[in-house]
Design an enzyme around this catalytic site. Structure first.
Site, PDB file in Angstrom:
ATOM      1  N   ASN A  17       0.804  -1.235   0.000  1.00 28.69           N
ATOM      2  CA  ASN A  17       0.000   0.000   0.000  1.00 28.69           C
ATOM      3  C   ASN A  17       0.832   1.278   0.000  1.00 28.69           C
ATOM      4  N   SER A  72       5.537   5.068  -3.557  1.00 33.99           N
ATOM      5  CA  SER A  72       6.164   6.399  -3.634  1.00 33.99           C
ATOM      6  C   SER A  72       6.194   7.077  -2.266  1.00 33.99           C
ATOM      7  N   ARG A 105      20.610   5.216  -6.639  1.00 37.95           N
ATOM      8  CA  ARG A 105      20.083   6.065  -7.716  1.00 37.95           C
ATOM      9  C   ARG A 105      21.235   6.611  -8.558  1.00 37.95           C
ATOM     10  N   GLY A 130      10.157  -5.362 -38.171  1.00 36.13           N
ATOM     11  CA  GLY A 130       9.514  -6.530 -37.553  1.00 36.13           C
ATOM     12  C   GLY A 130      10.468  -7.311 -36.666  1.00 36.13           C
ATOM     13  N   GLU A 149      13.164   2.979  -7.452  1.00 36.05           N
ATOM     14  CA  GLU A 149      14.054   3.959  -6.793  1.00 36.05           C
ATOM     15  C   GLU A 149      13.556   5.384  -7.007  1.00 36.05           C
ATOM     16  N   ASP A 181       8.390  10.974 -12.152  1.00 37.45           N
ATOM     17  CA  ASP A 181       7.597  12.143 -11.735  1.00 37.45           C
ATOM     18  C   ASP A 181       7.859  12.501 -10.270  1.00 37.45           C
ATOM     19  N   PHE A 212       3.858  17.018  -3.035  1.00 34.85           N
ATOM     20  CA  PHE A 212       3.542  15.584  -2.948  1.00 34.85           C
ATOM     21  C   PHE A 212       2.101  15.339  -2.494  1.00 34.85           C
TER      22      PHE A 212
HETATM   23  P1  TGC Z   1      10.824  14.076   3.182  1.00 32.92           P
HETATM   24  O1  TGC Z   1      10.131  15.014   4.134  1.00 32.92           O
HETATM   25  O2  TGC Z   1      11.209  14.569   1.851  1.00 32.92           O
HETATM   26  O3  TGC Z   1      12.101  13.467   3.910  1.00 32.92           O
HETATM   27  C1  TGC Z   1      12.000  12.761   5.142  1.00 32.92           C
HETATM   28  C2  TGC Z   1      13.372  12.699   5.770  1.00 32.92           C
HETATM   29  O4  TGC Z   1      14.267  12.040   4.896  1.00 32.92           O
HETATM   30  C3  TGC Z   1      15.356  12.926   4.543  1.00 32.92           C
HETATM   31  N1  TGC Z   1      15.646  12.728   3.127  1.00 32.92           N
HETATM   32  C4  TGC Z   1      16.847  12.323   2.679  1.00 32.92           C
HETATM   33  N2  TGC Z   1      17.993  12.031   3.307  1.00 32.92           N
HETATM   34  C5  TGC Z   1      19.036  11.640   2.557  1.00 32.92           C
HETATM   35  N3  TGC Z   1      18.959  11.529   1.215  1.00 32.92           N
HETATM   36  C6  TGC Z   1      17.822  11.803   0.536  1.00 32.92           C
HETATM   37  N4  TGC Z   1      17.767  11.659  -0.779  1.00 32.92           N
HETATM   38  C7  TGC Z   1      16.700  12.225   1.272  1.00 32.92           C
HETATM   39  N5  TGC Z   1      15.423  12.570   0.948  1.00 32.92           N
HETATM   40  C8  TGC Z   1      14.804  12.872   2.088  1.00 32.92           C
HETATM   41  C9  TGC Z   1      14.824  14.306   4.808  1.00 32.92           C
HETATM   42  O5  TGC Z   1      15.876  15.209   5.040  1.00 32.92           O
HETATM   43  C10 TGC Z   1      13.985  14.070   6.028  1.00 32.92           C
HETATM   44  O6  TGC Z   1      14.873  13.950   7.137  1.00 32.92           O
HETATM   45  P2  TGC Z   1      14.416  14.431   8.615  1.00 32.92           P
HETATM   46  O7  TGC Z   1      15.649  14.239   9.437  1.00 32.92           O
HETATM   47  O8  TGC Z   1      13.981  15.860   8.456  1.00 32.92           O
HETATM   48  O9  TGC Z   1      13.270  13.535   8.990  1.00 32.92           O
HETATM   49  O10 TGC Z   1       9.897  12.792   3.083  1.00 32.92           O
HETATM   50  P3  TGC Z   1       8.564  12.567   2.333  1.00 32.92           P
HETATM   51  O11 TGC Z   1       7.807  11.499   3.060  1.00 32.92           O
HETATM   52  O12 TGC Z   1       7.864  13.873   2.053  1.00 32.92           O
HETATM   53  O13 TGC Z   1       9.188  11.954   1.000  1.00 32.92           O
HETATM   54  C11 TGC Z   1       8.676  12.216  -0.189  1.00 32.92           C
HETATM   55  C12 TGC Z   1       9.500  11.594  -1.324  1.00 32.92           C
HETATM   56  C13 TGC Z   1       8.623  11.534  -2.512  1.00 32.92           C
HETATM   57  C14 TGC Z   1      10.688  12.477  -1.614  1.00 32.92           C
HETATM   58  C15 TGC Z   1      10.054  10.214  -1.010  1.00 32.92           C
HETATM   59  O14 TGC Z   1       9.189   9.512  -0.252  1.00 32.92           O
HETATM   60  C16 TGC Z   1      10.541   9.429  -2.193  1.00 32.92           C
HETATM   61  O15 TGC Z   1      11.671   9.598  -2.671  1.00 32.92           O
HETATM   62  N6  TGC Z   1       9.736   8.457  -2.710  1.00 32.92           N
HETATM   63  C17 TGC Z   1      10.212   7.497  -3.675  1.00 32.92           C
HETATM   64  C18 TGC Z   1      10.287   6.132  -3.022  1.00 32.92           C
HETATM   65  C19 TGC Z   1      11.471   5.353  -3.467  1.00 32.92           C
HETATM   66  O16 TGC Z   1      12.428   5.852  -4.028  1.00 32.92           O
HETATM   67  N7  TGC Z   1      11.432   4.054  -3.199  1.00 32.92           N
HETATM   68  C20 TGC Z   1      12.526   3.214  -3.558  1.00 32.92           C
HETATM   69  C21 TGC Z   1      12.343   1.823  -3.012  1.00 32.92           C
HETATM   70  S1  TGC Z   1      13.851   0.871  -3.139  1.00 32.92           S
HETATM   71  C22 TGC Z   1      13.901   0.409  -4.758  1.00 32.92           C
HETATM   72  O17 TGC Z   1      13.108   0.775  -5.560  1.00 32.92           O
HETATM   73  C23 TGC Z   1      15.027  -0.466  -5.120  1.00 32.92           C
HETATM   74  S2  TGC Z   1      14.984  -1.046  -6.744  1.00 32.92           S
HETATM   75  C24 TGC Z   1      16.588  -1.523  -6.839  1.00 32.92           C
HETATM   76  C25 TGC Z   1      16.956  -2.265  -8.026  1.00 32.92           C
HETATM   77  O18 TGC Z   1      16.371  -3.358  -8.269  1.00 32.92           O
HETATM   78  O19 TGC Z   1      17.917  -1.822  -8.714  1.00 32.92           O
HETATM   79  P1  FAD Z   2       2.800   4.331  -6.750  1.00 33.58           P
HETATM   80  O1  FAD Z   2       3.467   4.985  -5.607  1.00 33.58           O
HETATM   81  O2  FAD Z   2       1.435   3.772  -6.535  1.00 33.58           O
HETATM   82  O3  FAD Z   2       2.774   5.347  -7.968  1.00 33.58           O
HETATM   83  C1  FAD Z   2       2.001   5.103  -9.152  1.00 33.58           C
HETATM   84  C2  FAD Z   2       2.086   6.348 -10.051  1.00 33.58           C
HETATM   85  O4  FAD Z   2       1.558   7.479  -9.342  1.00 33.58           O
HETATM   86  C3  FAD Z   2       3.539   6.705 -10.419  1.00 33.58           C
HETATM   87  O5  FAD Z   2       3.588   7.141 -11.744  1.00 33.58           O
HETATM   88  C4  FAD Z   2       3.863   7.861  -9.463  1.00 33.58           C
HETATM   89  O6  FAD Z   2       4.816   8.754  -9.996  1.00 33.58           O
HETATM   90  C5  FAD Z   2       2.506   8.533  -9.343  1.00 33.58           C
HETATM   91  N1  FAD Z   2       2.410   9.276  -8.079  1.00 33.58           N
HETATM   92  C6  FAD Z   2       2.413   8.794  -6.812  1.00 33.58           C
HETATM   93  N2  FAD Z   2       2.335   9.797  -5.931  1.00 33.58           N
HETATM   94  C7  FAD Z   2       2.296  10.944  -6.637  1.00 33.58           C
HETATM   95  C8  FAD Z   2       2.246  12.323  -6.285  1.00 33.58           C
HETATM   96  N3  FAD Z   2       2.213  12.732  -5.017  1.00 33.58           N
HETATM   97  N4  FAD Z   2       2.231  13.223  -7.299  1.00 33.58           N
HETATM   98  C9  FAD Z   2       2.292  12.831  -8.589  1.00 33.58           C
HETATM   99  N5  FAD Z   2       2.346  11.553  -8.987  1.00 33.58           N
HETATM  100  C10 FAD Z   2       2.353  10.621  -8.018  1.00 33.58           C
HETATM  101  N6  FAD Z   2      11.254  -1.511  -3.798  1.00 33.58           N
HETATM  102  C11 FAD Z   2      12.064  -1.820  -2.749  1.00 33.58           C
HETATM  103  O7  FAD Z   2      11.861  -1.360  -1.627  1.00 33.58           O
HETATM  104  N7  FAD Z   2      13.135  -2.650  -2.922  1.00 33.58           N
HETATM  105  C12 FAD Z   2      13.420  -3.224  -4.116  1.00 33.58           C
HETATM  106  O8  FAD Z   2      14.418  -3.975  -4.217  1.00 33.58           O
HETATM  107  C13 FAD Z   2      12.567  -2.941  -5.222  1.00 33.58           C
HETATM  108  N8  FAD Z   2      12.784  -3.552  -6.416  1.00 33.58           N
HETATM  109  C14 FAD Z   2      11.863  -3.393  -7.423  1.00 33.58           C
HETATM  110  C15 FAD Z   2      11.978  -4.176  -8.578  1.00 33.58           C
HETATM  111  C16 FAD Z   2      11.014  -4.077  -9.576  1.00 33.58           C
HETATM  112  C17 FAD Z   2      11.093  -4.978 -10.779  1.00 33.58           C
HETATM  113  C18 FAD Z   2       9.960  -3.127  -9.453  1.00 33.58           C
HETATM  114  C19 FAD Z   2       8.915  -2.983 -10.530  1.00 33.58           C
HETATM  115  C20 FAD Z   2       9.858  -2.355  -8.324  1.00 33.58           C
HETATM  116  C21 FAD Z   2      10.789  -2.486  -7.279  1.00 33.58           C
HETATM  117  N9  FAD Z   2      10.649  -1.781  -6.068  1.00 33.58           N
HETATM  118  C22 FAD Z   2      11.476  -2.053  -5.013  1.00 33.58           C
HETATM  119  C23 FAD Z   2       9.480  -0.945  -5.844  1.00 33.58           C
HETATM  120  C24 FAD Z   2       9.588   0.445  -6.483  1.00 33.58           C
HETATM  121  O9  FAD Z   2      10.495   1.239  -5.775  1.00 33.58           O
HETATM  122  C25 FAD Z   2       8.189   1.060  -6.520  1.00 33.58           C
HETATM  123  O10 FAD Z   2       7.453   0.338  -7.505  1.00 33.58           O
HETATM  124  C26 FAD Z   2       8.226   2.538  -6.837  1.00 33.58           C
HETATM  125  O11 FAD Z   2       8.811   3.268  -5.787  1.00 33.58           O
HETATM  126  C27 FAD Z   2       6.814   3.111  -7.133  1.00 33.58           C
HETATM  127  O12 FAD Z   2       5.912   2.733  -6.136  1.00 33.58           O
HETATM  128  P2  FAD Z   2       4.510   2.066  -6.547  1.00 33.58           P
HETATM  129  O13 FAD Z   2       4.796   0.956  -7.477  1.00 33.58           O
HETATM  130  O14 FAD Z   2       3.785   1.737  -5.289  1.00 33.58           O
HETATM  131  O15 FAD Z   2       3.734   3.173  -7.352  1.00 33.58           O
END
Ligand code: TGC
Ligand code: FAD
Length: 397
Positions: A139, A142, A255, A353, A376, A380, A396
């Site tokens: 659930n 992002s 990243r 093709g 990661e 957007d 956000f």
């Molecule tokens: P926000 O208020 O922005 O920040 C909360 C706290 O975190 C700190 N912070 C950071 N610190 C270090 N580096 C960064 N890049 C940081 N960004 C934020 C910030 O300073 C704050 O600290 P504190 O001490 O004040 O509490 O938090 P928010 O909840 O408003 O965040 C919004 C947002 C959109 C920026 C964030 O949630 C986000 O980046 N969402 C994207 C989620 C994401 O990247 N998920 C990745 C999952 S892992 C993955 O996908 C692995 S795939 C790997 C692979 O297979 O290769």
């Molecule tokens: P959602 O958060 O539901 O977003 C759906 C759409 O809505 C997106 O286009 C997003 O940009 C948009 N959206 C959401 N919020 C907003 C907003 N406020 N304003 C505008 N647009 C918005 N995660 C891990 O923790 N570890 C891993 O190792 C990992 N590996 C992965 C491997 C694969 C193959 C995949 C597909 C994903 C992996 N992920 C992992 C998860 C990945 O990080 C998430 O899929 C990603 O962060 C997006 O989250 P979601 O899929 O829940 O999409």
């Protein structure tokens, strides 16, 4: 006159140290000679050969930028070059590699207690232990700050926490030995990091089912982490970091790596397209590479790859000087993933093709690059991180 090399149009190679060039050559040779021959079957069968991680460990490529703990301790640029070499073959292999190196090992190195680092990192550097990183939940993707996974003192085991909740879309989870998982500590409501060791989990507490039938990243294993009162030793909680800063600090490195990696995938797409266009003849025996519209596609893609590599290189140097702001990393992650996807999709057209046959490799890059643009931080979301830094206003919610 100075000659132009379409493989390195802005001569980025001239910026590398001798050591970085040597590491890049080692990684490129391994990836082309040992990984590339496996990828087509791996992609078709949705299979990840775990031996790849061990082989990369033998070459000293895992956690390469970590200093100590039997890791190579190379520059961020050198680590980026390895990532680029791996993703030149396949983004799924790069995923397995990035999660091991940047997210699991990187997280333990940056935040783990000394005993944990000494116990786990050398084994992970050799590829003997495989890591994963669990942040995303069914659930909350992002918006990981709203996560529901919870940690509380274990009801029956002294000195242990108990973790419950579920993570999804987790790279490497089905076969990971060390699961870095983020959960809210019940006492404080603050997010904390834990290193779960699979070998210590009693039956029925930890399940990591694979997510099958993906239409991209098929050479990487992806799964869930289902936790039902998983006992975790208190020493395995990261002691001094709480809140989202913990996982996001790990994500900064991963990243950054993706910004390099996607350029490797794009470079491979360019090389494959160029070779195909020079070979394929249409209209009076001309190679299609002779036609202006095909040349424009190659020129656009080659320009974006050259710019993307220079940007990743520059941020890598800043990172080692402690001068890389997270927003810079958001910028290059977003830009390079987006441009790699857009260009690969356009280059796909040159194959006609044949683009539909997996033998040509181009469709695999396109499907993979969609995933890189999504995980990661979806592109957007990175635009909103940049928008917040530009305007001072967060959009956000
Ligand atoms: P926000 O208020 O922005 O920040 C909360 C706290 O975190 C700190 N912070 C950071 N610190 C270090 N580096 C960064 N890049 C940081 N960004 C934020 C910030 O300073 C704050 O600290 P504190 O001490 O004040 O509490 O938090 P928010 O909840 O408003 O965040 C919004 C947002 C959109 C920026 C964030 O949630 C986000 O980046 N969402 C994207 C989620 C994401 O990247 N998920 C990745 C999952 S892992 C993955 O996908 C692995 S795939 C790997 C692979 O297979 O290769
Ligand atoms: P959602 O958060 O539901 O977003 C759906 C759409 O809505 C997106 O286009 C997003 O940009 C948009 N959206 C959401 N919020 C907003 C907003 N406020 N304003 C505008 N647009 C918005 N995660 C891990 O923790 N570890 C891993 O190792 C990992 N590996 C992965 C491997 C694969 C193959 C995949 C597909 C994903 C992996 N992920 C992992 C998860 C990945 O990080 C998430 O899929 C990603 O962060 C997006 O989250 P979601 O899929 O829940 O999409």
């Amino acid at each position: 006159p100075v000659s132009f090399d379409w493989k390195d149009p802005l001569n980025a190679n001239s910026l590398l140290t001798e050591e970085e060039q040597a590491i890049s050559e080692t990684a490129e040779s391994y990836c082309q000679e040992r990984m590339l021959p496996r990828v087509l079957d791996a992609y078709r069968n949705e299979d990840f050969d775990r031996k790849i991680i061990e082989e990369m460990g033998e070459l000293g490529l895992l956690g390469a930028s970590i200093k100590g703990y039997e890791c190579a301790g190379v520059s961020s640029v050198a680590a980026g070059l390895v990532t680029r070499a791996v993703e030149r073959v396949d983004s799924g292999y790069r995923s397995g590699y990035s999660v091991q190196s940047s997210l699991a090992m990187g997280g333990i190195e940056e935040f783990g207690a000394e005993e944990l680092k000494e116990r786990l990192l050398p084994q992970m550097a050799k590829g003997k232990l495989l890591g994963c990183f669990g942040l995303t939940e069914p659930n909350h993707g992002s918006d990981p700050g709203s996560m529901e996974s919870v940690a509380k003192p274990h009801p029956s085991k002294e000195g242990y926490y108990s973790l419950s909740g579920s993570k999804t879309w987790i790279t490497n989870s089905p076969i990971a030995d060390v699961l870095v998982v983020w959960a809210k500590l019940q006492e404080t409501g603050k997010i904390r990091g834990f290193a779960i060791e699979r070998k210590d989990c009693p039956p029925g507490t930890l399940e990591t089912p694979a997510i099958k039938n993906k239409n991209g990243l098929r050479a990487s294993l992806t799964g869930m982490i289902l936790m039902d009162e998983v006992p975790v030793r208190k020493e395995n909680m990261f002691p001094d970091i709480e809140g989202l800063k913990g996982p996001f600090s790990c994500l900064n490195s991963a990243r950054y790596g993706i910004a390099w990696g996607t350029m490797g995938a794009l470079e491979d797409a360019i090389a494959r397209t160029r070779a195909y266009a020079l070979d394929r003849k249409q209209f009076k025996g001309n190679p299609i590479a002779k036609y202006q519209l095909v040349q424009k596609k190659l020129a656009d893609a080659t320009t974006d790859a050259a710019f993307g590599i220079l940007a990743a290189y520059h941020v890598g140097r800043l990172k080692d000087e402690g001068k890389a702001a997270p927003e810079m990393i958001s910028m290059i992650k977003r830009q390079n993933c987006d441009r790699a996807l857009v260009n690969a999709r356009v280059l796909q057209e040159v194959f006609g093709g044949n683009a539909v046959s997996d033998e040509y490799g181009i469709g695999r890059h396109v499907a993979n690059l969609f995933v890189t643009q999504t995980y990661e931080g979806q592109s957007d979301i990175h635009a909103l991180i940049l928008g917040r830094a530009i305007t001072g206003l967060q959009a956000f919610c």
